[in-house]
Design a protein around this motif. Structure first.
Motif: not given
Lengths: 355, 355, 355, 355
Positions: C264-268
């Motif tokens: 998981p990342g900050a934007n998608g």
């Protein structure tokens, strides 16, 4: 070449002959997430289905469509939608004579001239049976344009036209002729019965209107909305003419009489007339899109007609078997389907360029 | 989207606006080895050129075409043929009012609805000026189909039709109306003059015939010869209707009356009639290909018409400036060009599939 | 056939020969309202322009582009954008020998075999001069995808590769080789000089990365993003290989080593590697799109090579005149342009189907 | 958009998902009169069929193709050929985990990002199962180009390449790896077995050669033969690189080393080398057409890989079920099919333009 695909980004491809095992279509480019099942398609096929009254061919085809792909858990996935209808009632024995001689008005001679030979059973690929797949594809296209309401009807049979003063859209489904004028429907019953009994046939004019098309659909210059509609309609079997709006009548008008004046309305402009049939410069204006289509009389008639055989000898041919006395009647759902397919394609094209 | 390309394997793409620096076309897929120079194209452009009589717009455009590519030592090389015509006589001052309000019947409102704004000078991209490039491309296409002779003429202006009993193809070039009936030409002179003086306009019907098309051209199902012709003709500015063969008249016929009977002839079948307009099942039959096209009256008229402004207010507009009182007249070379382009494309497609 | 159009809904068509009067392009389907002037295109043409260092051909072409249509008051109108560049420095006298004999590695023999004859001046249509129009079209395409940053560089010349540990994007514009490794740039100067002086030539590898491509662009199955890129890059003169992501190196990896794990990342999702080059299943994943392209050495060399004449006799040919000792170098802006054109097209296609 | 059609005039369209009721294809534009039955297609499908050795997936699919249209009395009619294969061995239970989390390297995330949801069963539309229809379509295409002999083989697995000194085309069919080097085939048995037992996977390189292609096929500029081949090959699942002729190796050569010198031969020119892979300027030269294709290792592996779920949480995924340990192996018949389809299309295109 053979180009059995129609459309630019919402495309459909059909295959199948009148007397082969099945006919099918692939609808490609459909947006994902639309609810779709066989139940959304079948009613339109039923409307077109032969053998429902004595005024259409007595071939009995249930025309049960199966969705083979492109739908998952009841919704379109964005992948191609495979559609298949098994042919059930092929009576190949009816067609032996056609193998030997050309039926005037049919594609027989032209197919032979092009391809060297042809599947002569029931007209093969040139049979109107193919239009079942257009109707199925059109049912999918309708889901893409929920804002649009498409209505087609028969306007004239054998030169006998409806009276638009008596136009009642609610009547269209109440008679076997898709006739919005109940008086005309009564007259046509006798007219078509006479033709059928005489082994003759009749032409027809269909009108189609699409309401709810927003302004801005259309792709100038060579995929204009009117140009695409003309192509779509003229590709239907037996069609010989297409008009947008006033069509040929506009050619007799003055510029003043033909002007669709505008005034401010609640939602954008309000038009005081619709001579243009909802299209200007190849782009929809927001008015109803109006098309008229001419169907020639069914070429299959019992009266003997002079012709030649495959080997070039003089002959005569009577086309026996099961035929529509007026092929235009069953054209109504086909015309609606082509209207839906063109509009859905243009909607997506408009979205591509103009966001 | 914008699709400014027409054709399947012989394709042409046009660009350019009425009042931009130039208009152009790219003809792609032309067979190599055909003799081609500007001299093969210019006569067709001259035929279409404005300002040649008082019955067409007084805009003075020499329409001198230059070939920029695809020809070497006087012959086509098989690579794309770039064609360019400089715009010379743009009078942008004439068009200020058009920027502010929509001319009914024109593409003004539809273009704004689609694109958000438009080049309003002389109709911009929707101007009939674009058809010069079709004529130029059509001149190239003619070289691809030397076996075919294409002839178009005006059949009716403002509802006044020629008498086919007086039809004389030799007369078509003898009057400013492309009229094959000398008596009609005299009548039309008065008719069009009256319209012109009144600042009004008239519609027209054009007929076009292609003789020499061999049987077998056409690409069923969705690039049928008739379907392609319908698309091609309906893409021309101001066209509202297309018929193949008997067209709408066929819809009033019985099957017997509409049958094109055949008998053995010296070179293949001889047809006893041509209700079908030379096309059956979407494929040419060897008979002359016949198309009729309806042009609406020029939308530019001097009479004020109710309209709205870009910002939605009620207004009136009179279209001043230089206009064709009957835009259909200059449609004749354009119709011929589109006929040539469709037939050349279909010839090459036929060769691809059938050798 | 000749298919000089690329793209599905954002399409461009080019025309023109090396030694004809001009070369041109039509960009069709561009969204309306984008700010566009010659000044947006010229810098990219200047980057590709010949004669800027001793490492490229000494032909002097200012390559001044003119916009002929599709732009009004500084913004795109949605209609086709016509682009034209006059050819200025054609020296046809240099090419007499080429008319008679085939240069190995060039298109000479193949064009003759296909078309029967050819415009032999400067390679005619097969000249890399055509790529100027791709660069011009690509400059328009960039406006359609402002969210994307495209960077290409030369990765190797004549087998001498850069050291990615020394990669500095800021260096790419600081040397005549588009080289991101300053040490390699020094080595290449000697390498290319030697080849140039010897009348020899060198191949090159170009890498290109597009950052900022959102997930979801791509059109399975036969217009997959990687498939379109492969087609686009392989259509460039002298290109013989295309890789997406790890390309051929991936064929030597195990599934574990090739997996682009996600978290998981900050934007998608955040990817832990990019072996795939930003494309999975033909659709962008949101990672940078990475392509590598192999350019063969320029086929024009001074060393005599055995060949045959047009009439089939044995001969030898040395290619005199002005040539790029390493045609791959000037491929950098062309590769970037093709990347932009493919991505812009796919963006619009995605919008069409998925809204 | 979704573009499930490939080709220009000989076109095929596929539909179907891995676990839907059936997969299908429509081959359109096939010349008439070619002898065709299921027996001409089935051997190629059998070659590609899963479950034939322990080195491919154990899914048992008979892959029995049915011809639904376009063939009459054993010969193609020129109308579209509908092909259908029922899916038999779908085990949807295997795929529940895939619904929830994205498999790295697979199309899972990209499809969701594009379409919002996906048919997760067996990869849905992105499954290599679709390639069965390419193989079927390719079998039809082969009939169009009887002058051409197409041979593909595996050149390397997991980085272990064959020794071309031991190349024996007759060996290709004698082992489950389509390996022309019997020694390599023995090595690969151990290599692939190890990978399979470890739940791992391997990449592969396939080479393909088409002999007998006459000079002149190819359609510059944007449907060049090499460009079309690159597009065709890169559209195959798991392909990450394509080379024509020497490909990337050419980028390290000098112009002298890369020159394919010519001398007069018995039938036109004789080439002394084939670095170009049989294509110059996008057009065939008459030499064998040579392509190399890189397949990444199968993304489905038993080793857990970090990933995210549909709702964005961190997770791990092991891909259980039936998979090819080296998906490249079964790529051989697919590569051959795509080669046949491209060449057949180009043959017809060449005939269209050049007669």
């Amino acid at each position: 070449m053979s180009f059995n695909t129609f459309g630019r980004v919402l495309r459909f491809t059909t295959f199948g002959e009148s007397h082969g095992p099945a006919i099918g279509a692939v609808v490609d480019g459909c947006p994902p997430g639309l609810e779709l099942s066989e139940g959304d398609i079948q009613p339109f096929l039923d409307k077109r289905r032969p053998g429902q009254s004595r005024f259409t061919t007595q071939r009995q085809e249930p025309d049960q469509v199966r969705i083979l792909s492109g739908v998952f858990e009841g919704r379109t996935t964005g992948t191609p939608i495979g559609l298949l209808i098994d042919n059930v009632d092929q009576r190949s024995k009816d067609y032996s004579e056609v193998a030997a001689a050309y039926r005037p008005g049919h594609a027989d001679y032209a197919y032979d001239a092009k391809y060297g030979f042809r599947d002569y059973r029931g007209g093969g690929r040139s049979s109107a049976r193919e239009t079942a797949m257009r109707v199925a594809a059109g049912a999918v296209a309708r889901l893409v344009i929920p804002e649009v309401t498409i209505t087609a009807w028969v306007e004239a049979i054998g030169g006998d036209a409806i009276d638009y003063a008596k136009f009642d859209a609610g009547e269209i489904g109440n008679n076997p002729f898709f006739c919005p004028d109940p008086d005309a429907a009564v007259r046509w019953e006798a007219l078509v019965d006479d033709a059928r009994k005489a082994g003759s046939s009749l032409g027809a004019v269909i009108a189609c209107e699409a309401a709810g098309v927003p302004p801005g659909w259309g792709a100038p210059l060579y995929a204009k909305l009117d140009s695409e509609l003309a192509s779509a309609m003229m590709s239907i079997n037996a069609v010989k003419g297409v008009e947008i709006g006033d069509g040929f009548a506009a050619a007799a008008l003055s510029g003043e009489a033909n002007a669709d004046a505008m005034r401010p309305g609640a939602n954008g402009p309000e038009f005081l007339a619709n001579h243009a049939g909802g299209i200007a410069g190849g782009i929809s204006t927001g008015q109803p899109v109006r098309v008229r289509i001419a169907f020639k009389p069914t070429s299959s008639i019992l009266t003997p007609v002079a012709t030649i055989t495959r080997t070039g000898e003089a002959s005569e041919i009577r086309t026996k078997g099961r035929h529509d006395p007026c092929v235009g009647i069953r054209g109504v759902p086909v015309v609606e389907a082509m209207m839906a397919l063109v509009l859905a394609d243009q909607k997506l094209l408009h979205r591509a360029q103009c966001g």
